[in-house]
Design a protein around this motif. Structure first.
Motif, mmCIF file in Angstrom:
data_model
loop_
_atom_site.group_PDB
_atom_site.id
_atom_site.type_symbol
_atom_site.label_atom_id
_atom_site.label_comp_id
_atom_site.label_asym_id
_atom_site.label_seq_id
_atom_site.Cartn_x
_atom_site.Cartn_y
_atom_site.Cartn_z
ATOM 1 N N GLN A 1 3.464 -3.458 0.174
ATOM 2 C CA GLN A 1 3.636 -4.364 1.187
ATOM 3 C C GLN A 1 5.126 -5.206 1.160
ATOM 4 N N VAL A 2 5.077 -6.160 -0.106
ATOM 5 C CA VAL A 2 6.217 -6.814 -0.540
ATOM 6 C C VAL A 2 7.495 -5.934 -0.428
ATOM 7 N N LEU A 3 7.439 -4.605 -0.919
ATOM 8 C CA LEU A 3 8.662 -3.760 -0.824
ATOM 9 C C LEU A 3 9.241 -3.738 0.552
ATOM 10 N N GLU A 4 8.289 -3.317 1.527
ATOM 11 C CA GLU A 4 8.442 -3.109 2.845
ATOM 12 C C GLU A 4 9.231 -4.633 3.385
ATOM 13 N N ARG A 5 8.732 -5.669 3.072
ATOM 14 C CA ARG A 5 9.044 -6.788 3.708
ATOM 15 C C ARG A 5 10.705 -7.128 3.157
ATOM 16 N N GLN A 6 10.699 -6.542 1.868
ATOM 17 C CA GLN A 6 12.238 -6.907 1.223
ATOM 18 C C GLN A 6 13.204 -5.764 2.085
ATOM 19 N N ILE A 7 12.732 -4.825 2.255
ATOM 20 C CA ILE A 7 13.244 -3.892 2.990
ATOM 21 C C ILE A 7 13.922 -4.451 4.550
#
Length: 432
Positions: A70-76
């Motif tokens: 989830q955090v990686l998707e937000r960073q993207i």
């Protein structure tokens, strides 16, 4: 390119250190977003921040691998918006950033020195904190420009809104949380079926009593997922129409069935609700007739440059007797320039707070000093004031604002989906 060169240099240094001192873990790329990369250390740092945030909120933590995804998707998504800001020369200069950080310190009732020490005690780098604040401001500016600034509410929509009793101002207010399962642009029936199955699974887990905020943090595609999906308190007329209708009969703690919109599938929970107060639209309000000159900042016009230009223009009006209207026609970057900067009769709340506070402090005929707002730098001339019976107009204005806010949420989700679908994103697996 500079980032990749730096990354290669870091890898070389790590290799040399390894040869001399034994094995050293080398940072690696976990995702490529257009021409930029997100590294394992970037991701770990953000996961740690989100973990602290969720713990402070009392939100149950998802499984580590789910939270990391989830955090990686937000960073993207953040990286895509920041790239757009850079490509279109949108920036936050140091003076504006300093003011924002100062307001944060004031909110915490700390001096700047005390605030900096408090951050460092928590292990937060001052430079990194400033950069995160700058990025948050950029994300807000991008949304204002790309989404909010393009929303149009017609007179016919306002009339139709006011014609329906269920849209009356001052109705119930709701504290909601939601989970969004975003559908890609032009989704195929197979993609929608998979997304619906995912929504069905999460809805079933909610029904079995799993914490809603934990599931939102684990599965929601909305920007607020990592705050448990909370939307905060909103009056019914300011909710997306789909949500307002679905929650109208629900009690606190109850959850809607799966809802379908152009953005995808939604699940909404009512955390709390309360009866709305009267709309409180006064029979009479004070209006201000004003003109302004707007200088926008850019890569070639800094805050200091914009302010200096307005100081010079003010001097020409005050000392040289130059016409404010003529100067506005020549120098203002606002649409009102063609009318000599004339904004007409302004109601309370029609302008941004920075502009309104300065305008309200002026007497008729008085000219302001340069004042900054999110749109740039302004010089304001108050021409007159009056008190009018404008209850019907104010109701229309309140309805227009409600419709604008309702449209904004829906348009933002749609814009994010399009931005993501147009981007090149490559995930790098652990074994690469």
């Amino acid at each position: 390119m500079k980032f990749i060169v730096s990354l290669l240099a870091a890898s070389l240094i790590s290799s040399l250190a390894s040869a001399a001192n034994g094995p050293v873990e080398v940072d690696r790329i976990v995702a490529v977003v257009n021409s930029e990369v997100i590294t394992r250390s970037d991701l770990r740092m953000r996961v740690a921040q989100v973990t602290r945030q969720l713990s402070r909120q009392g939100t149950p933590l998802p499984a580590a691998e789910v939270l990391e995804k989830q955090v990686l998707e937000r960073q993207i998504m953040e990286r895509l918006q920041l790239q757009l800001a850079a490509e279109t020369s949108l920036r936050i200069d140091d003076v504006t950033l300093d003011r924002a950080v100062g307001r944060i310190a004031d909110t915490n009732r700390l001096s700047m020195t005390e605030f900096r020490k408090a951050l460092e005690r928590d292990g937060i780098s001052w430079d990194r904190f400033r950069e995160e604040v700058r990025n948050e401001m950029l994300l807000t500016r991008v949304r204002e420009r790309e989404v909010d600034g393009r929303i149009v509410v017609s007179d016919a929509e306002v009339s139709n809104f006011l014609a329906h009793p269920e849209n009356a101002m001052g109705q119930d207010e709701y504290n909601l949380s939601h989970i969004l399962f975003r559908a890609p642009e032009g989704a195929t029936p197979e993609q929608l079926a998979r997304l619906r199955a995912k929504a069905d699974d999460v809805a079933a887990r909610i029904g079995r009593g799993e914490p809603f905020d934990k599931l939102a943090a684990s599965y929601s595609d909305a920007p607020d997922a990592l705050t448990g999906g909370n939307l905060g308190w909103r009056s019914a007329e300011r909710l997306p129409g789909l949500f307002a209708e679905a929650v109208s009969s629900l009690k606190p703690g109850e959850t809607t069935p799966i809802l379908r919109s152009a953005a995808g599938f939604h699940i909404v929970r009512v955390i709390d609700r309360k009866g709305g107060a009267s709309s409180g639209v006064p029979a009479q309000v004070q209006q201000t007739r004003a003109r302004h000159i707007l200088i926008k900042t850019s890569e070639v016009v800094s805050d200091a440059d914009a302010r200096r230009r307005l100081v010079d223009l003010r001097e020409r009006v005050v000392q040289g007797g130059a016409s404010f209207a003529d100067l506005a026609r020549i120098h203002s970057a606002d649409l009102s320039a063609a009318k000599g900067g004339d904004l007409g009769w302004i109601y309370p709340g029609d302008t941004v707070p920075e502009f309104e506070q300065t305008m309200d402090a002026l007497k008729p005929g008085e000219l302001s000093q340069p004042v900054q707002s999110p749109f740039g730098w302004h010089l304001i001339l108050v021409e007159d004031r009056r008190v009018q019976d404008v209850s019907d107009e104010r109701k229309r204005g309140a309805a227009r604002n409600a419709l604008r806010e309702r449209k904004s949420d829906e348009a933002y989700q749609d814009w994010l989906r399009q931005l993501r679908d147009r981007a090149y994103v490559e995930y790098r697996s652990e074994d690469r």
